[in-house]
Design an enzyme around this catalytic site. Structure first.
Site, PDB file in Angstrom:
ATOM      1  NE  ARG A 227      13.421 -34.977   4.393  1.00  0.00           N
ATOM      2  CZ  ARG A 227      13.335 -33.905   3.772  1.00  0.00           C
ATOM      3  NH1 ARG A 227      13.837 -34.105   2.305  1.00  0.00           N
ATOM      4  NH2 ARG A 227      12.754 -32.917   4.014  1.00  0.00           N
TER       5      ARG A 227
ATOM      6  CE  LYS B  72       9.909 -10.656   2.412  1.00  0.00           C
ATOM      7  NZ  LYS B  72       9.852 -10.821   0.722  1.00  0.00           N
TER       8      LYS B  72
ATOM      9  N   GLY C  76      11.468 -24.431   7.714  1.00  0.00           N
ATOM     10  CA  GLY C  76      12.987 -24.720   7.143  1.00  0.00           C
ATOM     11  C   GLY C  76      14.092 -24.160   7.963  1.00  0.00           C
TER      12      GLY C  76
ATOM     13  N   GLY D 161       6.692 -27.325   4.945  1.00  0.00           N
ATOM     14  CA  GLY D 161       5.425 -26.726   4.572  1.00  0.00           C
ATOM     15  C   GLY D 161       4.276 -27.452   5.065  1.00  0.00           C
TER      16      GLY D 161
HETATM   17  P1  ADP Z   1      11.290 -20.960   8.526  1.00  0.00           P
HETATM   18  O1  ADP Z   1      11.689 -21.233   7.265  1.00  0.00           O
HETATM   19  O2  ADP Z   1      11.870 -21.673   9.973  1.00  0.00           O
HETATM   20  O3  ADP Z   1       9.670 -21.065   8.830  1.00  0.00           O
HETATM   21  P2  ADP Z   1      11.424 -18.240   7.714  1.00  0.00           P
HETATM   22  O4  ADP Z   1      11.780 -18.707   6.413  1.00  0.00           O
HETATM   23  O5  ADP Z   1      10.210 -17.310   8.137  1.00  0.00           O
HETATM   24  O6  ADP Z   1      11.607 -19.339   8.873  1.00  0.00           O
HETATM   25  O7  ADP Z   1      12.399 -17.123   7.930  1.00  0.00           O
HETATM   26  C1  ADP Z   1      13.887 -17.660   8.186  1.00  0.00           C
HETATM   27  C2  ADP Z   1      14.847 -16.392   7.773  1.00  0.00           C
HETATM   28  O8  ADP Z   1      14.228 -15.122   8.533  1.00  0.00           O
HETATM   29  C3  ADP Z   1      16.059 -16.531   8.167  1.00  0.00           C
HETATM   30  O9  ADP Z   1      16.940 -16.970   7.325  1.00  0.00           O
HETATM   31  C4  ADP Z   1      16.707 -15.147   9.017  1.00  0.00           C
HETATM   32  O10 ADP Z   1      18.032 -14.784   8.618  1.00  0.00           O
HETATM   33  C5  ADP Z   1      15.258 -14.273   8.595  1.00  0.00           C
HETATM   34  N1  ADP Z   1      15.368 -13.309   9.641  1.00  0.00           N
HETATM   35  C6  ADP Z   1      15.069 -13.457  11.152  1.00  0.00           C
HETATM   36  N2  ADP Z   1      14.890 -12.232  11.629  1.00  0.00           N
HETATM   37  C7  ADP Z   1      15.515 -11.332  10.751  1.00  0.00           C
HETATM   38  C8  ADP Z   1      15.645  -9.954  10.778  1.00  0.00           C
HETATM   39  N3  ADP Z   1      15.372  -9.131  11.842  1.00  0.00           N
HETATM   40  N4  ADP Z   1      15.874  -9.298   9.520  1.00  0.00           N
HETATM   41  C9  ADP Z   1      15.990  -9.914   8.407  1.00  0.00           C
HETATM   42  N5  ADP Z   1      15.681 -11.203   8.341  1.00  0.00           N
HETATM   43  C10 ADP Z   1      15.466 -11.780   9.608  1.00  0.00           C
HETATM   44 MG    MG Z   2      12.069 -20.451   5.404  1.00  0.00          MG
END
Ligand code: ADP
Ligand code: MG
Length: 384
Positions: A35, A188, A341, A364
């Site tokens: 960065r 989620k 993330g 974000g």
């Molecule tokens: P990002 O940070 O890239 O936006 P998220 O924070 O929404 O992504 O989600 C990432 C997390 O979701 C990862 O740590 C991963 O382990 C978890 N994950 C993905 N698929 C599943 C699943 N089927 N059950 C539980 N956790 C999951």
């Molecule tokens: Mg995340």
């Protein structure tokens, strides 16, 4: 068009520059300077144009003046990269030493008014120069004093790095070339409702993954065993399916999943998820259907891993798809944009960070931009 550092009048001598220097640190030692290195062009160009600089940045989430989160080590590294002395000031009220081309303020988050966007604090930051440059796209979703408040006191411009990120996003997102595949994974659906609704408007194909896919499957009536499902978001998932149908957006729901059960790891059809089964990845059949659609796709937007990629073999679908998209981008002119993330870690694990058209490191801010929100740090930059 946002005015850039090229439009800052020469008469405005000292420029206050907000950077993202929130580097990963262990015991005061920088783990990854990327960065910081990416911030150098703006600083060098401003100096070359005859300006002097006051640099603003934050580090971590200190509660008050926590000296373990001082910016001093980062200031030292920056001075080394710039090849010149940087005067480090502990507070905005410290008089700026005369004839000092570069000054850097201590961690912004040591000061009460930063995160509360206190106008008096913003004004004290503005007093450190005559023009303001935001070069921290990744902090631009925060209405903090150094990001938003200060723009009420100084003429405000976009830095090189901010413009680069914004240009890439505008190019790929405002007028994306269809057909468009939106891949939305992660844990989620509740954290991604706005994103889902916004991206649905663009998508030709929508591919849910991870826990989000589980909630869609549950909404279709499948038993999901012990899988991560958000029961209170089932109605939302149903609404999204209806919306997709009305818009002619094809939803690619999993046909099979990889489950962890009390007996071990099993790949099953979605109508055969065992009671003790935890669906942690998309199955190979589902993956094949997605990969087979890719050749007709022109733009891919991806946020969120397809499975629990931190624990192999549940990384398989994410890695396979990442490689297929990387290859399509390199050899078929596919436009591929990704961010988020955990998504960054996953793409890194797949070894495709160089192969995608654009991978946003802005977390974000990237997601809020995709949601169609106006970012507080961008809103008041001068338009020309
Ligand atoms: P990002 O940070 O890239 O936006 P998220 O924070 O929404 O992504 O989600 C990432 C997390 O979701 C990862 O740590 C991963 O382990 C978890 N994950 C993905 N698929 C599943 C699943 N089927 N059950 C539980 N956790 C999951
Ligand atoms: Mg995340």
């Amino acid at each position: 068009m946002i005015s850039t550092i090229d439009q800052i009048p020469q008469s405005l001598k000292r420029v206050v520059v907000r950077l993202d220097l929130n580097l990963p640190m262990v015991d005061g030692v920088i783990q990854d300077p990327s960065r910081l290195l990416k911030s150098l062009p703006t600083l060098r160009d401003l100096l070359a144009k005859g300006h002097t600089l006051t640099i603003l940045a934050h580090l971590g989430r200190p509660k008050g003046m926590d000296m373990s989160l001082s910016l001093k080590p980062i200031c030292d590294r920056l001075a080394q990269e710039m090849g010149q002395y940087i005067a480090f000031i502990p507070s905005p009220s410290t008089p700026i030493p005369e004839n000092t081309p570069i000054v850097m303020l201590e961690n912004l988050r040591f000061f009460e008014g930063e995160e509360t966007n206190n106008p008096a604090f913003a004004s004290s930051l503005a007093a450190l120069g005559e023009a303001y440059v935001n070069d921290g796209f990744s902090v631009s979703h925060r209405a903090h004093a150094s990001v938003e408040g200060i723009t009420h006191f100084l003429p405000s411009f976009g830095g090189r790095l901010l413009m680069k990120e914004l240009d890439a996003l505008t190019l790929s997102f405002e007028n994306p070339t269809p057909p468009i595949m939106v891949i939305l994974g992660g844990s989620k659906i509740s954290t991604k409702i706005d994103l889902l609704k916004s991206l649905m408007k663009k998508a030709t194909y929508l591919v849910p993954g991870g826990g989000i896919a589980n909630t869609f499957l549950k909404a279709q009536g499948y038993s999901m065993g012990t899988s991560l499902v958000e029961i209170d978001k089932i109605t939302l998932a149903q609404e999204v399916m209806e919306m997709a149908h009305q818009r002619g957006c094809t939803l690619i729901l999993p046909q099979d999943v990889v489950c962890e059960t009390s007996k071990g790891i099993e790949t099953v059809e979605v109508d055969h998820i065992p009671e003790d089964g935890n669906a942690l990845d998309l199955g190979p059949k589902t993956l094949t259907s997605i990969v087979n659609i890719l050749p007709q796709i022109k733009t891919v937007l991806w946020n969120g891993p397809l499975g629990y990629f931190e624990r192999p073999p549940f990384d398989q679908s994410s890695l396979t798809l990442a490689k297929a998209i990387g290859k399509g981008t390199q050899s078929e002119g596919l436009i591929s944009i990704a961010g988020g993330g955990e998504t960054l870690g996953m793409l890194d694990q797949a070894g495709v960070t160089q192969d995608f058209t654009y991978i946003s490191t802005a977390g974000g801010a990237f997601l809020e931009y995709l949601e169609g929100k106006t970012l507080p740090g961008i809103q008041r930059l001068i338009i020309n």
